[in-house]
Scaffold this active site. Structure first.
Site: not given
Length: 284
Positions: A187, A192, A207, A210
Site C-alpha cells: 500500500d 502515509h 498517518i 489502518g
C-alpha cells in the site's frame, strides 16, 4: 445511480494468481514492529525464516493485490474515491498460511448495505491453493452520500463492553518510520508518507495505515494470550474508528472469553482517542 447494488453483487468475480515467499512475510512482520528485541525467541518466530510463523493478517497484503481498488471498479459501482473510507476488515483463515505459497485469489462484491447517509460495500477476496481454501477477506468500504436507496442495513457491530475492566492491557509504540516500512508490503498511498499530500487530505502529517494497526493489534493478542501460536487464530474482525500517527502509542485492551478475545484500541497521546472498535479475535 452511482451504485447499482444488484448489478454489483451479480458481477463475475475477478481472478488473479498470487504468490509470496518468506521475504514478503518477514517484511510484513517487520512493518508491524516485530523484531524488538531482535534476538528475543518470541520475536524470531516472526523474523527468522527457519522459525517463521505467519500472522493471519498477512492475508491482507499477500500478493500485493489491490483488491479494494479493483473492487471499486466493479460493474454497478461508480463512486468518487474522495467519498470512500475503509470502515472495517475481517480475515478468516481456513488453515495456517504457509511462509511460501501460490494461490488463486478471487474478488467480488459480496454485499451492498444501506446505512442511510452512506452505502457499505463488502469486498470479498478468497484464496485457494492446491490443498484447498486458504483464507477469506472481507473489506467493508463506506461510501459517503450513497445510502438511502432502500437496501438492507446489514449486520450491527459487535462491541466490547469498555465499561468493564479489561482482563489484559498492553501498549505498543508506533515507530516514526513505521508507515514507511509497512507501505513496502504493497500500500504505497502517499497519505502515509508525503506530508504535503497528507495536508491536502486534511491531516497535519502522514498517518499510519489502518491495516498496519490491524496487524499490530493481532500480534499483540497472539503474543499476550496465545503464546505466539498464530496457528490458533481462526478469524479476526475490526472496525476502523480513528487514525494513528507514527510516533504514537497504541493502548490495546483485551477481554477474554471462551474461544475469543474482544479488543479495543486507543491512541494514548491523544486522550485515548478510539482507533479500533468492534474488534473480535476467534481462536482454538
Amino acid at each position: 445511480m452511482p451504485i447499482d447494488a444488484a448489478k454489483a453483487v451479480a458481477a463475475e468475480p475477478r481472478t488473479v494468481e498470487i504468490s509470496w515467499d518468506h521475504k514478503d512475510v518477514q517484511l510484513y512482520h517487520l512493518g508491524l514492529g516485530a523484531g524488538a528485541p531482535a534476538t528475543d525467541p518470541a520475536e524470531l518466530r516472526y523474523t527468522l525464516e527457519s522459525r517463521l510463523h505467519v500472522l493471519p493478517s498477512f492475508a491482507t497484503v499477500a500478493g500485493a493485490d489491490a483488491g479494494v481498488v479493483g473492487g471499486l471498479s466493479s460493474p454497478g459501482i461508480d463512486v468518487d474515491l474522495a467519498a470512500v473510507l475503509h470502515g472495517g476488515q475481517t480475515v478468516r483463515v481456513h488453515r495456517p498460511i504457509p511462509a511460501e505459497g501460490r494461490a488463486v485469489q478471487t474478488s467480488k462484491v459480496a454485499a451492498v448495505y444501506d446505512k442511510g447517509k452512506a452505502a457499505v460495500l463488502v469486498l470479498r477476496t478468497e484464496a485457494v491453493d492446491d490443498e484447498g481454501p486458504l483464507w477469506t477477506n472481507d473489506a467493508e468500504i463506506f461510501v459517503r452520500g450513497e445510502g438511502g436507496f432502500g437496501g438492507e442495513r446489514g449486520p450491527s457491530g459487535l462491541r466490547a463492553d469498555t465499561a468493564d475492566v479489561p482482563d489484559h492491557t498492553v501498549e505498543r509504540p508506533v515507530r516514526e518510520d513505521q508507515a514507511l516500512l509497512y507501505r513496502l508490503s504493497g500500500d504505497r498511498n502517499p497519505l502515509h508518507a508525503d506530508p504535503e499530500f497528507a495536508r491536502k487530505a486534511g491531516f497535519d502529517r502522514p498517518i499510519l495505515h489502518g491495516l498496519c494497526t490491524y496487524g499490530m493489534t493481532l500480534k499483540a493478542v497472539a503474543d499476550t494470550l496465545l503464546g505466539g501460536e498464530v496457528a490458533r487464530i481462526r478469524s479476526y474482525r475490526t472496525r476502523f474508528a480513528g487514525v494513528v500517527f507514527p510516533g504514537e502509542t497504541l493502548r490495546i485492551r483485551m477481554w477474554t472469553g471462551d474461544g475469543h478475545v474482544r479488543v479495543a484500541v486507543t491512541a494514548v497521546e491523544r486522550d485515548e482517542a478510539p482507533v479500533l472498535a468492534d474488534t473480535l479475535v476467534e481462536h482454538s
